[in-house]
Design a protein around this motif. Structure first.
Motif, PDB file in Angstrom:
ATOM      1  N   HIS A 239      -1.199   0.693  -9.932  1.00 38.53           N
ATOM      2  CA  HIS A 239      -2.426  -0.103  -9.978  1.00 38.53           C
ATOM      3  C   HIS A 239      -2.111  -1.592  -9.825  1.00 38.53           C
ATOM      4  O   HIS A 239      -2.833  -2.325  -9.136  1.00 38.53           O
ATOM      5  N   THR A 240      -1.045  -2.035 -10.445  1.00 39.87           N
ATOM      6  CA  THR A 240      -0.646  -3.434 -10.333  1.00 39.87           C
ATOM      7  C   THR A 240      -0.251  -3.793  -8.910  1.00 39.87           C
ATOM      8  O   THR A 240      -0.591  -4.862  -8.397  1.00 39.87           O
TER       9      THR A 240
ATOM     10  N   ASP B 272       2.734 -10.278  -7.450  1.00 38.82           N
ATOM     11  CA  ASP B 272       1.464  -9.590  -7.593  1.00 38.82           C
ATOM     12  C   ASP B 272       0.365 -10.183  -6.721  1.00 38.82           C
ATOM     13  O   ASP B 272      -0.696  -9.599  -6.616  1.00 38.82           O
ATOM     14  N   LYS B 273       0.599 -11.332  -6.061  1.00 40.85           N
ATOM     15  CA  LYS B 273      -0.432 -11.927  -5.220  1.00 40.85           C
ATOM     16  C   LYS B 273      -0.020 -12.001  -3.760  1.00 40.85           C
ATOM     17  O   LYS B 273      -0.671 -12.652  -2.960  1.00 40.85           O
TER      18      LYS B 273
ATOM     19  N   ALA C  83       2.626   1.629  -3.366  1.00 40.70           N
ATOM     20  CA  ALA C  83       1.734   2.123  -4.419  1.00 40.70           C
ATOM     21  C   ALA C  83       1.528   3.632  -4.297  1.00 40.70           C
ATOM     22  O   ALA C  83       1.496   4.346  -5.307  1.00 40.70           O
TER      23      ALA C  83
ATOM     24  N   ARG D 226      -1.395  -2.495  -6.246  1.00 35.39           N
ATOM     25  CA  ARG D 226      -2.598  -2.546  -5.412  1.00 35.39           C
ATOM     26  C   ARG D 226      -3.475  -3.749  -5.728  1.00 35.39           C
ATOM     27  O   ARG D 226      -4.078  -4.338  -4.823  1.00 35.39           O
ATOM     28  N   THR D 227      -3.571  -4.123  -6.983  1.00 31.79           N
ATOM     29  CA  THR D 227      -4.565  -5.120  -7.399  1.00 31.79           C
ATOM     30  C   THR D 227      -3.980  -6.444  -7.854  1.00 31.79           C
ATOM     31  O   THR D 227      -4.697  -7.438  -7.927  1.00 31.79           O
ATOM     32  N   GLY D 228      -2.680  -6.480  -8.209  1.00 29.00           N
ATOM     33  CA  GLY D 228      -2.100  -7.712  -8.726  1.00 29.00           C
ATOM     34  C   GLY D 228      -2.362  -7.927 -10.207  1.00 29.00           C
ATOM     35  O   GLY D 228      -2.195  -9.046 -10.709  1.00 29.00           O
ATOM     36  N   ALA D 229      -2.769  -6.894 -10.941  1.00 27.96           N
ATOM     37  CA  ALA D 229      -3.007  -7.032 -12.376  1.00 27.96           C
ATOM     38  C   ALA D 229      -1.697  -7.341 -13.103  1.00 27.96           C
ATOM     39  O   ALA D 229      -0.608  -6.992 -12.642  1.00 27.96           O
TER      40      ALA D 229
ATOM     41  N   GLU E  16       0.082   2.701 -14.079  1.00 28.75           N
ATOM     42  CA  GLU E  16      -0.210   1.279 -14.260  1.00 28.75           C
ATOM     43  C   GLU E  16       0.545   0.429 -13.241  1.00 28.75           C
ATOM     44  O   GLU E  16       0.008  -0.548 -12.707  1.00 28.75           O
TER      45      GLU E  16
ATOM     46  N   ASP F 102       0.827  -1.210   0.000  1.00 31.55           N
ATOM     47  CA  ASP F 102       0.000   0.000   0.000  1.00 31.55           C
ATOM     48  C   ASP F 102       0.858   1.257   0.000  1.00 31.55           C
ATOM     49  O   ASP F 102       0.596   2.208  -0.745  1.00 31.55           O
TER      50      ASP F 102
END
Length: 648
Positions: free
Chosen positions: A605-606, A646-647, A503, A608-611, A602, A500
């Motif tokens: 965002h990755t 990312d996870k 990011a 935070r979300t793991g995209a 981007e 967090d």
């Protein structure tokens, strides 16, 4: 015959109990020795040793709270918590022996204590003193009338405050100058390795600079509400610290494109500036610098000369440096905003409820249980789950280890030292150990505080060696309550906040680059640099905290490390590109800057979300004179290393 394998402690345990390295705080050790022993001397001499013990407890709270270097902050860090402590012991004494009423009172105080800790460091210490003294007041019989205990505790705190402020007339701004000089020396150490192929060494020095500059700003900005005139000493020091920002930015450019690494004169010149700051020298030393051979070298040369002019200027500083970081808010407005944020923050409420639950359980065992527990149970909960957002698990382990070690020392003292006057030299020696232990780490501070509290309790109750067993058992029970009710049962205990904060730092970096090449003012540039230093320092602090947690927290934090380094390098690459563009290199096209900002968004965002990220559209280095080429390279690295984690 094979040798038996060595027993190696887990990494998180080794990180928890490893002592911090640094010089011993000899002045603080001397103050603590006097502040803890003099009240006992006065109490015994007056025939009221319990009064002396209470005043010594107040001094102990001041010793623990005296952590800031600047005198104004030390004044606040000691005086304000003492007021909260006086309120706490008054409320606790009113609840003494009241069964469930005492449980309700302490749980309510714990809720308030935990919530106000979200306001800031000073509020955290104040919350700790509020709850700590409430626990003591509810656990020990206080003398009559009701105002005696808060008065004595406050007098003990005033004693350590008086001893602390004795040097103020002679060294009023010495800690502030030392903080700015330390920031300059850290930059000098960075220039000593600029251009090195050992990236680990350069990264370590750059991290040290981030921490040092952020710490210096924290020290100076605490004065802005009191010293805001155009010629005030704090304004001059702030201007000198602001002048360090271009020099720091130039180091990043020189590392990639200059020849400064072959010129030790630059590091020596920065060290000379640090000496001028520390000694308040007004005569500028001769700057013997190499001939610049490109934009990066010209940036270093110009930044050095600018910093020298600011440091040695006899009059008001240029650029209106007193306003570079914005005028401070009026105190009433700051209080209202902090209160509103505290009452509307989910994090604040959750932490307050965690603390209230643990204190409620601990006090239930003391007040209404037939097991006959002592006030050491809620006392241990208070120290372990103290009002801040550090590592709960690590502090529980360190509290248990430190208490056991401290009780061993206390057992020897109680076995051979008779109660009374003989306690005075013992308290002096133990008191001197508290600041040293505090500097080394929580376990060491606990080991030094435990025997002091035990001796103070013995003076008040006369139980002597009989206190040993209850303190050890009840302290361990308090640690167990925290681990179960304050740690294992809460979902946030099983994740790390590194991602967090990382990011947020990446988002701020994206916003900064959107402005960095659009001709922003010097003041706005300094403010953005200050914000990025805070972001990176916050990420590092959370990372270090998470490493002291067991799996899966520790392993998650370790997985973030490559990206932490990559983001720090991105910030350095932006500074390098900006400096080169200002000193002769071809500035980047607006579309190129926009593309990099998009890639940073981007990346955030990755995180935070793991995209999943696609690196195909991040251009590689294609032109030697492209100032954004190193930045693109660092961005590609960051977008690559984020994929495996990312996870997590």
């Amino acid at each position: 015959m094979t040798a038996s394998p060595r027993l190696v402690p887990p990494v998180w345990l080794a990180n928890s109990i490893r002592p911090n390295r640094g010089p011993l705080p000899w002045p603080a050790m001397g103050r603590a020795a006097l502040a803890l022993s003099l009240p006992v001397v006065a109490g015994i001499a007056a025939g009221r040793p319990e009064y002396g013990a209470l005043a010594s407890m107040g001094a102990l709270a001041g010793v623990i709270g005296d952590t800031a270097g600047a005198y104004r902050m030390r004044l606040l860090n000691i005086a304000v918590p003492q007021l909260f402590g006086a309120v706490g012991v008054t409320l606790g004494a009113l609840a003494y022996g009241q069964g469930w009423a005492a449980v309700s009172v302490l749980a309510s105080i714990a809720l308030v204590s935990g919530m106000i800790s979200s306001v800031g460091a000073l509020a955290s210490v104040s919350g700790l003193m509020l709850l700590l003294n409430a626990v003591v007041g509810a656990g020990l019989p206080m003398p009559d009338p009701w105002w005696t205990a808060p008065l004595l505790l406050t007098l003990g705190g005033l004693l350590i405050l008086l001893l602390t402020l004795l040097g103020w007339p002679f060294r009023r701004h010495a800690p502030d100058r030392a903080a700015v000089a330390a920031a300059y020396r850290s930059v000098a150490e960075l220039y000593a390795v600029v251009g090195t192929r050992d990236t680990a060494v350069y990264d370590a020095r750059r991290h040290a600079v981030t921490q040092s500059v952020d710490s210096a700003y924290e020290v100076l900005l605490a004065h802005r509400a009191h010293d805001h005139g155009p010629r005030g000493p704090m304004v001059r020091l702030l201007a000198q610290l602001n002048a360090l920002i271009p020099l720091l930015e130039s180091a990043a450019a020189a590392h990639h494109h200059g020849r400064t690494s072959r010129d030790p004169e630059v590091a020596a010149a920065v060290n000379g500036l640090a000496d001028s700051v520390a000694s308040e020298r007004r005569t500028p030393p001769a700057l013997v610098l190499p001939e610049p051979q490109g934009p990066a070298d010209r940036a270093v040369d110009r930044s050095l000369r600018h910093a020298s002019a600011v440091i040695h200027s006899p009059g008001p500083t240029p650029h209106q440096d007193d306003d570079l970081l914005g005028n401070p808010e009026p105190l009433p407005l700051r209080v209202r905003r902090a209160t509103r944020n505290m009452l509307t923050s989910t994090t604040s409420w959750r932490y307050g409820l965690r603390l209230a639950l643990c204190i409620g359980l601990a006090q239930s065992l003391v007040s209404v249980s037939s097991a006959g527990r002592s006030y050491w149970v809620p006392l241990a909960v208070t120290f372990v789950l103290k009002p801040d957002f550090g590592s709960v698990f690590s502090r529980a382990v360190q509290r248990a280890v430190g208490t056991a070690v401290g009780l061993l020392a206390a057992a020897l003292i109680l076995a051979v030292v008779p109660s009374g006057w003989a306690y005075v030299p013992v308290l002096m020696g133990l008191g001197a150990l508290i600041p040293a232990g505090n500097a080394m780490g929580f376990a060491f501070m606990t080991a030094s505080v435990s025997p002091v509290v035990l001796l103070q309790s013995d003076i008040m109750t006369g139980q002597g060696f009989a206190l040993m067993g209850p303190q050890l058992a009840d302290s361990l029970l308090g640690c167990a309550i925290v681990l179960v009710a304050g740690y294992l049962l809460w979902p946030e205990s099983w994740s790390t906040r590194v991602g967090d904060r990382l990011a947020r730092a990446i988002d701020d970096t994206g916003t900064y680059i959107a402005h960095a090449f659009s001709g922003i003012s010097y003041a706005e540039r300094v403010r953005w640099q200050r914000r990025l230093y805070q972001d990176l320092s916050s990420v590092r602090s959370e990372f270090q905290r998470a490493l002291t947690e067991p799996a899966p927290i520790g392993s998650q934090a370790a997985a973030w490390w490559p990206l932490v380094i990559a983001v720090e390098r991105i910030v350095g690459a932006i500074a390098a590109a900006q400096v080169r563009g200002e000193h002769g290199a071809q500035p980047p096209a607006p579309q190129a800057v926009t593309d990099i900002e998009r890639h940073l968004r981007e990346l955030a965002h990755t995180v935070r979300t793991g995209a999943v990220l696609d690196n195909a559209d991040v251009e590689p280095i294609i032109e030697q004179d492209d100032v954004l080429a190193p930045l693109r390279q660092e961005l590609r690295v960051a977008r690559t290393v984020v994929t495996p984690i990312d996870k997590t």
